[in-house]
Design a protein around this motif. Sequence first.
Motif, PDB file in Angstrom:
ATOM      1  N   LYS A 122       0.841  -1.219   0.000  1.00  0.00           N
ATOM      2  CA  LYS A 122       0.000   0.000   0.000  1.00  0.00           C
ATOM      3  C   LYS A 122       0.867   1.257   0.000  1.00  0.00           C
ATOM      4  O   LYS A 122       0.570   2.236  -0.682  1.00  0.00           O
ATOM      5  CB  LYS A 122      -0.878   0.012   1.264  1.00  0.00           C
ATOM      6  CG  LYS A 122      -2.186  -0.699   1.077  1.00  0.00           C
ATOM      7  CD  LYS A 122      -3.111  -0.315   2.220  1.00  0.00           C
ATOM      8  CE  LYS A 122      -4.242  -1.339   2.276  1.00  0.00           C
ATOM      9  NZ  LYS A 122      -4.678  -1.646   3.626  1.00  0.00           N
ATOM     10  N   GLU A 162       2.382   1.651  -3.431  1.00  0.00           N
ATOM     11  CA  GLU A 162       1.374   2.123  -4.377  1.00  0.00           C
ATOM     12  C   GLU A 162       1.122   3.619  -4.177  1.00  0.00           C
ATOM     13  O   GLU A 162       0.988   4.374  -5.144  1.00  0.00           O
ATOM     14  CB  GLU A 162       0.077   1.310  -4.185  1.00  0.00           C
ATOM     15  CG  GLU A 162      -0.980   1.542  -5.253  1.00  0.00           C
ATOM     16  CD  GLU A 162      -0.412   1.685  -6.666  1.00  0.00           C
ATOM     17  OE1 GLU A 162       0.427   0.848  -7.062  1.00  0.00           O
ATOM     18  OE2 GLU A 162      -0.795   2.647  -7.373  1.00  0.00           O
ATOM     19  N   TYR A 163       1.103   4.040  -2.896  1.00  0.00           N
ATOM     20  CA  TYR A 163       0.927   5.467  -2.606  1.00  0.00           C
ATOM     21  C   TYR A 163       2.074   6.267  -3.234  1.00  0.00           C
ATOM     22  O   TYR A 163       1.855   7.291  -3.896  1.00  0.00           O
ATOM     23  CB  TYR A 163       0.877   5.687  -1.095  1.00  0.00           C
ATOM     24  CG  TYR A 163       0.782   7.147  -0.710  1.00  0.00           C
ATOM     25  CD1 TYR A 163      -0.381   7.872  -0.951  1.00  0.00           C
ATOM     26  CD2 TYR A 163       1.865   7.799  -0.114  1.00  0.00           C
ATOM     27  CE1 TYR A 163      -0.462   9.215  -0.617  1.00  0.00           C
ATOM     28  CE2 TYR A 163       1.787   9.138   0.232  1.00  0.00           C
ATOM     29  CZ  TYR A 163       0.624   9.849  -0.024  1.00  0.00           C
ATOM     30  OH  TYR A 163       0.542  11.177   0.303  1.00  0.00           O
ATOM     31  N   ARG A 207       3.962   5.450  -5.765  1.00  0.00           N
ATOM     32  CA  ARG A 207       3.846   5.468  -7.246  1.00  0.00           C
ATOM     33  C   ARG A 207       2.761   6.435  -7.695  1.00  0.00           C
ATOM     34  O   ARG A 207       2.925   7.146  -8.687  1.00  0.00           O
ATOM     35  CB  ARG A 207       3.530   4.059  -7.768  1.00  0.00           C
ATOM     36  CG  ARG A 207       4.733   3.137  -7.686  1.00  0.00           C
ATOM     37  CD  ARG A 207       4.519   1.838  -8.458  1.00  0.00           C
ATOM     38  NE  ARG A 207       5.550   0.891  -8.064  1.00  0.00           N
ATOM     39  CZ  ARG A 207       5.387  -0.099  -7.188  1.00  0.00           C
ATOM     40  NH1 ARG A 207       4.197  -0.335  -6.663  1.00  0.00           N
ATOM     41  NH2 ARG A 207       6.381  -0.879  -6.858  1.00  0.00           N
ATOM     42  N   SER A 208       1.662   6.462  -6.937  1.00  0.00           N
ATOM     43  CA  SER A 208       0.543   7.326  -7.345  1.00  0.00           C
ATOM     44  C   SER A 208       0.908   8.803  -7.214  1.00  0.00           C
ATOM     45  O   SER A 208       0.356   9.647  -7.916  1.00  0.00           O
ATOM     46  CB  SER A 208      -0.704   7.008  -6.511  1.00  0.00           C
ATOM     47  OG  SER A 208      -0.525   7.492  -5.199  1.00  0.00           O
ATOM     48  N   ARG A 209       1.857   9.123  -6.320  1.00  0.00           N
ATOM     49  CA  ARG A 209       2.231  10.526  -6.122  1.00  0.00           C
ATOM     50  C   ARG A 209       3.436  10.952  -6.964  1.00  0.00           C
ATOM     51  O   ARG A 209       3.776  12.136  -6.992  1.00  0.00           O
ATOM     52  CB  ARG A 209       2.555  10.779  -4.638  1.00  0.00           C
ATOM     53  CG  ARG A 209       1.393  10.616  -3.686  1.00  0.00           C
ATOM     54  CD  ARG A 209       0.267  11.599  -3.952  1.00  0.00           C
ATOM     55  NE  ARG A 209       0.673  12.990  -3.837  1.00  0.00           N
ATOM     56  CZ  ARG A 209       0.497  13.730  -2.750  1.00  0.00           C
ATOM     57  NH1 ARG A 209      -0.086  13.214  -1.690  1.00  0.00           N
ATOM     58  NH2 ARG A 209       0.881  14.988  -2.736  1.00  0.00           N
ATOM     59  N   THR A 210       4.093   9.991  -7.627  1.00  0.00           N
ATOM     60  CA  THR A 210       5.343  10.291  -8.343  1.00  0.00           C
ATOM     61  C   THR A 210       5.090  10.340  -9.854  1.00  0.00           C
ATOM     62  O   THR A 210       4.849   9.295 -10.472  1.00  0.00           O
ATOM     63  CB  THR A 210       6.405   9.219  -8.026  1.00  0.00           C
ATOM     64  OG1 THR A 210       6.547   9.126  -6.602  1.00  0.00           O
ATOM     65  CG2 THR A 210       7.748   9.555  -8.656  1.00  0.00           C
ATOM     66  N   TRP A 258       7.254  14.763  -7.548  1.00  0.00           N
ATOM     67  CA  TRP A 258       6.187  14.663  -6.519  1.00  0.00           C
ATOM     68  C   TRP A 258       5.672  16.046  -6.126  1.00  0.00           C
ATOM     69  O   TRP A 258       4.473  16.318  -6.150  1.00  0.00           O
ATOM     70  CB  TRP A 258       6.747  13.917  -5.297  1.00  0.00           C
ATOM     71  CG  TRP A 258       5.827  13.685  -4.134  1.00  0.00           C
ATOM     72  CD1 TRP A 258       5.019  14.577  -3.503  1.00  0.00           C
ATOM     73  CD2 TRP A 258       5.640  12.430  -3.443  1.00  0.00           C
ATOM     74  NE1 TRP A 258       4.362  13.981  -2.456  1.00  0.00           N
ATOM     75  CE2 TRP A 258       4.718  12.671  -2.394  1.00  0.00           C
ATOM     76  CE3 TRP A 258       6.178  11.150  -3.584  1.00  0.00           C
ATOM     77  CZ2 TRP A 258       4.324  11.671  -1.510  1.00  0.00           C
ATOM     78  CZ3 TRP A 258       5.779  10.159  -2.696  1.00  0.00           C
ATOM     79  CH2 TRP A 258       4.848  10.419  -1.681  1.00  0.00           C
TER      80      TRP A 258
END
Length: 257
Positions: free
Chosen positions: A208, A211-212, A214-217, A254
């Motif tokens: 998790k 994934e967080y 990756r979602s912010r980068t 980011w």
Amino acid sequence: MGRLEGKSAIVTGAASGIGRAIARRFAAEGAKVMIADITHTPKEGGIPTEELIAEEGGTVLWWPCDISKPDDVDRMVTRAAAEWGRLDIIVNNATAWTSTRLTETSPEQWREVMGVNADGYFFCCKRAVQQMLTQPVVNEARGRIVNITSQHGMVAVPNDVAYGVGKAATVYITRQIAADYARDYIICNAVAPGRIITGKPGIAQDPKSLEYGRSRTPFPRLGKPEDVANAALFLASDECTFISGENLMVDGGWMAS
Ligand SMILES: NC(=O)c1ccc[n+]([C@@H]2O[C@H](COP(=O)([O-])OP(=O)(O)OC[C@H]3O[C@@H](n4cnc5c(N)ncnc54)[C@H](O)[C@@H]3O)[C@@H](O)[C@H]2O)c1
């Protein structure tokens, strides 16, 4: 000639991860490097950093130091200056965290993290500046400080209040030192890593959390310790001219998005 040829450097928390990559890179560029840590053992596995650097032909010294203890920090700087005649660079990198939200953080946990992330950076910066003030100016610098901060010193970190507050302190102290000691030719900058994969176990490998990250980068990969080492190298080198108080993001965009 390496980009840090002949310079002396302390890297705190250099047994593992980003600090290990910085120490290796500095040594490869000709610096004499002190590995200052509470342990020899890399969190991600492998041989100790000092053995690795020695195998690679670098000049290296491991020194036991808990940066939350001012006497340890005093001995660390005193030894590095005695060993190599002066202290050109200190990279403040060691860190602690709890992975707890405000309401789940005990006063003891708070104190432990702040003892490293805020007090420890204060002790190391102060003692390094005291040493640097005694040294002659070389290439417009008596000494250079590179603080390893975080994007989470500027924006909230999920569920880690003490870590984020401590990191905010490292961002601030970078500017304060840069302003207060510029006329003394002490140069103080920071590198703020985004999500960096060091290979250490624990929360860093939590799916998790990854994934967080990756979602912010925006960049199509997460960071590598070498990405941070490249930035620290620039800020520690004579190529970094007329730059002080900067907090250089190494975060794949980011903070730009
Ligand atoms: N890895 C990331 O994604 C990331 C992101 C943002 C910022 N950062 C920052 O980068 C720096 C390095 O992070 P990392 O992931 O490589 O850390 P890490 O946990 O892999 O390594 C930290 C090192 O610090 C040492 N250490 C801990 N407490 C110490 C103390 N009191 N005195 C001396 N040494 C101590 C540990 O033994 C270890 O070798 C930290 O300042 C961290 O806040 C990392």
